[in-house]
Write a protein that holds these residues in place. Structure first.
Motif, PDB file in Angstrom:
ATOM      1  N   ALA A 181       0.958  -1.144   0.040  1.00  0.00           N
ATOM      2  CA  ALA A 181      -0.047  -0.050   0.013  1.00  0.00           C
ATOM      3  C   ALA A 181       0.966   1.179  -0.049  1.00  0.00           C
ATOM      4  CB  ALA A 181      -0.925   0.008   1.416  1.00  0.00           C
ATOM      5  N   ILE A 182       0.503   2.284  -0.763  1.00  0.00           N
ATOM      6  CA  ILE A 182       1.346   3.353  -0.875  1.00  0.00           C
ATOM      7  C   ILE A 182       0.361   4.547  -0.761  1.00  0.00           C
ATOM      8  CG2 ILE A 182       2.682   4.906  -2.590  1.00  0.00           C
ATOM      9  CD1 ILE A 182       3.600   2.297  -3.759  1.00  0.00           C
ATOM     10  N   ASP A 183       1.038   5.552   0.044  1.00  0.00           N
ATOM     11  CA  ASP A 183       0.348   6.891   0.328  1.00  0.00           C
ATOM     12  C   ASP A 183       1.331   8.034   0.040  1.00  0.00           C
ATOM     13  OD1 ASP A 183      -2.118   8.514   0.802  1.00  0.00           O
ATOM     14  OD2 ASP A 183      -1.319   8.551   3.158  1.00  0.00           O
ATOM     15  N   GLY A 184       0.992   9.021  -0.173  1.00  0.00           N
ATOM     16  CA  GLY A 184       1.528  10.315  -0.517  1.00  0.00           C
ATOM     17  C   GLY A 184       2.096  10.472  -1.937  1.00  0.00           C
ATOM     18  N   ASN A 185       3.070  11.088  -2.312  1.00  0.00           N
ATOM     19  CA  ASN A 185       3.359  11.315  -3.507  1.00  0.00           C
ATOM     20  C   ASN A 185       4.830  11.784  -4.009  1.00  0.00           C
ATOM     21  OD1 ASN A 185       2.276  12.569  -6.099  1.00  0.00           O
ATOM     22  ND2 ASN A 185       3.115  14.558  -5.515  1.00  0.00           N
ATOM     23  N   ILE A 186       5.281  11.059  -4.961  1.00  0.00           N
ATOM     24  CA  ILE A 186       6.447  11.139  -5.907  1.00  0.00           C
ATOM     25  C   ILE A 186       6.224  11.766  -7.176  1.00  0.00           C
ATOM     26  CG2 ILE A 186       8.452  10.069  -6.684  1.00  0.00           C
ATOM     27  CD1 ILE A 186       8.340   7.811  -4.666  1.00  0.00           C
ATOM     28  N   SER A 187       6.949  12.827  -7.392  1.00  0.00           N
ATOM     29  CA  SER A 187       6.884  13.335  -8.791  1.00  0.00           C
ATOM     30  C   SER A 187       8.312  13.636  -9.059  1.00  0.00           C
ATOM     31  CB  SER A 187       6.225  14.598  -8.658  1.00  0.00           C
ATOM     32  OG  SER A 187       6.677  15.907  -8.853  1.00  0.00           O
ATOM     33  N   ILE A 188       8.365  13.193 -10.530  1.00  0.00           N
ATOM     34  CA  ILE A 188       9.782  13.370 -11.104  1.00  0.00           C
ATOM     35  C   ILE A 188       9.651  14.181 -12.221  1.00  0.00           C
ATOM     36  CG2 ILE A 188      11.681  11.975 -12.225  1.00  0.00           C
ATOM     37  CD1 ILE A 188      10.366   9.515 -10.755  1.00  0.00           C
ATOM     38  N   ASN A 189      10.162  15.307 -12.103  1.00  0.00           N
ATOM     39  CA  ASN A 189       9.865  16.394 -13.385  1.00  0.00           C
ATOM     40  C   ASN A 189       8.328  16.451 -13.663  1.00  0.00           C
ATOM     41  OD1 ASN A 189      12.198  17.320 -14.356  1.00  0.00           O
ATOM     42  ND2 ASN A 189      12.845  15.690 -15.799  1.00  0.00           N
ATOM     43  N   GLY A 190       7.579  16.518 -12.344  1.00  0.00           N
ATOM     44  CA  GLY A 190       6.222  16.693 -12.487  1.00  0.00           C
ATOM     45  C   GLY A 190       5.301  15.408 -12.962  1.00  0.00           C
TER      46      GLY A 190
END
Lengths: 278, 285
Positions: free
Chosen positions: A77-86
């Protein structure tokens, strides 16, 4: 403070505009067990970031999430955010290069053909691949070993091919998961110097997972320390030492001691850590 | 110096360990055949068996030679080999894709694996009555029997091998946005080659057994088995034994010769040897 300028080391707060990688309020559970808790990390373009922590701190999990290898699923289960170059880690068209402790070279391809795989993936025309592959092998000082198959090479050579292959994809970001973990101590020192040289030449953004404090101090602009069970950031330390670095300089020794004192001892969590590394 | 000598004297060099390399193996094979021949002839001479049922080694070899000269040997061997080749090719063309598909798709795996687990332990000759009823004493029935015997080991090896592919190899490709057909042909297929080879090797051995076996049920009109049945009718024990030798040689050649050639070109060159069935060849540099 000259935020937004080309000197990422001097920047302190997060700056979404120039951050290549931005992780916010990120949590991961494996089978209901919390592995990473509330990870917040912003990495500007061109920065070399080392992540260290004891077994069970979820540092490889963090890398695998950034690489897009781990997704929300049956056991995860994954929560939150990862963004790479948006973009999200799973989206296509992202330029990432990965290097694993186990090299993960294609055994049916020679060193040169392994690098050519990445060149083909990057869209380099077939006619140019051979020459370009040799250039990358030269960068890791293997220009004469291009015709060897992985099983004919030492661990150090294999890892250098893996680094050349990752760079040949011309990634925006290099993700390295304990790349020197299986390398003997003497070769390791040589490879640390080599990685430093290659980095100074290419200035890639690097996320470098390790459990070796000296490696982190020798290579990184910034060291993130995780604690285990669950993994959480407990220190975010800038390393402002001139390169190439002298591991025995006063400041380096001081930083190494600081980091060693910060990293919590393995508190019997080793078994958990092993299970989680899979 | 002296000490090492006395140590060496106390622990004698293991003789068997020296029996390596092709020359030594060939010598051992020749010696073995000579001993077998000698024992055979001793039994034939003093065993008190009728000569007709227990011919001497030289009689057998003579018969073999005359069959080879007249072309009888070739005309007995080729139909069997031909049927085997046909059945094996069909089994390979069907089995490898099915195995790869099962290894790649969870749905296909869940769907097919129970069936395969049930079918795998059944001796393929048990299908003979069914196939004869369905297709008669025809080439189709024989080929179907061969396909059924060969396809299961091919599927199972390809399937399990494809599932065992190092996940990090796929990850490397995935990180470079390599997906779909390219991922399959450039990563999955070559990575599965060792297990595909092992499956084909077992499949070929199974199809050879089925091709010979089918003939003893009169499923064909020519071939090694048919010739042996005829020889049984005429009490030609020397012909039966000659053809047994041929069957032995072909079984050996198909496995060792054909596949070792292919393996030395591929997985040995890549250092990807998946199996441990060659004692003395593994782990030596």
């Amino acid at each position: 403070m000259m935020g937004g300028q080309g000197l990422p080391e001097t920047r302190t707060g997060p700056d979404p505009a120039s951050d290549l990688l931005s992780i916010s309020r990120f949590c991961v559970w494996f089978d209901g067990r919390l592995v990473l808790r509330n990870i917040n990390l912003n990495i500007p373009s061109g920065q070399f970031v080392a992540v260290i922590g004891p077994s069970g701190s979820g540092k490889s999990t963090l890398m695998n999430c950034v690489a897009g290898f781990i997704q929300d699923g049956n056991h995860t289960a994954i929560d939150g955010n990862i963004s790479i170059n948006g973009s999200a880690p799973q989206s296509r068209g992202l330029r990432r290069g990965v290097v694993f402790q186990e090299y993960a070279l294609f055994p049916w391809r020679t060193a040169r053909r392994n690098v050519e795989f990445a060149l083909a993936a990057a869209g380099v025309p077939a006619a140019e691949r051979k020459g370009r592959a040799l250039d990358y092998l030269k960068l890791v000082q293997l220009e004469n070993s291009g015709d060897l198959f992985p099983h004919q090479m030492s661990g150090g050579m294999k890892q250098r091919v893996a680094i050349a292959r990752a760079l040949a994809f011309q990634p925006d970001m290099l993700l390295m998961d304990e790349p020197l973990g299986a390398i003997d101590a003497i070769t390791r020192d040589r490879l640390v110097r080599l990685i430093d040289e290659v980095w100074r030449e290419t200035r890639k953004t690097v996320l470098y997972i390790t459990h070796n404090v000296s490696e982190a101090v020798a290579l990184a602009d910034r060291v993130i320390v995780l604690k285990s069970n669950p993994g959480e950031i407990i220190l975010d330390q800038q390393i402002e030492l001139p390169r190439p670095r002298d591991a025995l300089s006063g400041r380096a020794v001081e930083l190494e001691r600081l980091l060693r004192e910060t990293i919590p001892q393995d508190d019997g969590a080793q078994e958990d850590g092993r299970a989680e590394a899979r | 110096m002296r000490r090492s000598n006395s140590l060496a004297a106390r622990t004698p060099e293991p003789v068997l360990r020296k029996l390596r390399g092709p020359a030594a193996q060939a010598a051992a094979l020749v010696a073995f055949l000579l001993i077998i021949g000698l024992v055979w002839d001793l039994l034939a001479a003093w065993g008190g068996f009728p000569r007709l049922l227990f011919p001497t080694a030289s009689q057998i070899l003579e018969r073999l030679w005359s069959m080879a000269r007249t072309g009888a040997l070739l005309s007995a061997t080729m139909p069997t080999l031909g049927r085997m080749a046909l059945g094996f090719c069909i089994a390979a063309l069907a089995g490898v894709p099915i195995g790869l598909w099962m290894g790649r798709s969870q749905i296909v795996e869940d769907f097919l694996s129970p069936t395969i687990r049930i079918l795998l332990p059944i001796p393929s000759l048990a299908y003979v009555p069914l196939f004869i009823l369905w297709l008669g004493l025809t080439l189709q029935a024989v080929v179907l029997l061969i396909v059924v015997s060969a396809v299961l080991p091919i599927i199972v090896n390809t399937w399990t091998g494809t599932k065992a592919i190092d996940r990090k190899l796929t990850w490397v490709a995935q990180s470079m946005d390599v997906r779909g057909v390219v991922l399959f042909s450039r990563v999955f297929l070559p990575a599965a080659v060792p297990s595909i080879m092992m499956g084909l090797r077992q499949g070929l051995s199974m199809s050879w057994r089925a091709a010979v076996g089918a003939e003893f049920f009169s499923m064909a009109q020519s071939g090694l088995g048919v010739t042996m049945l005829e020889a049984q009718g005429y009490q030609q024990t020397d012909v039966i034994l000659s053809l047994l030798i041929i069957i032995m040689v072909i079984s050996f050649a198909l496995d060792k010769w054909v596949f070792m050639q292919i393996e030395s070109m591929t997985i040995n060159r890549w250092g990807m040897q998946a199996e441990k069935s060659y004692p003395g060849r593994k782990g030596r540099r």
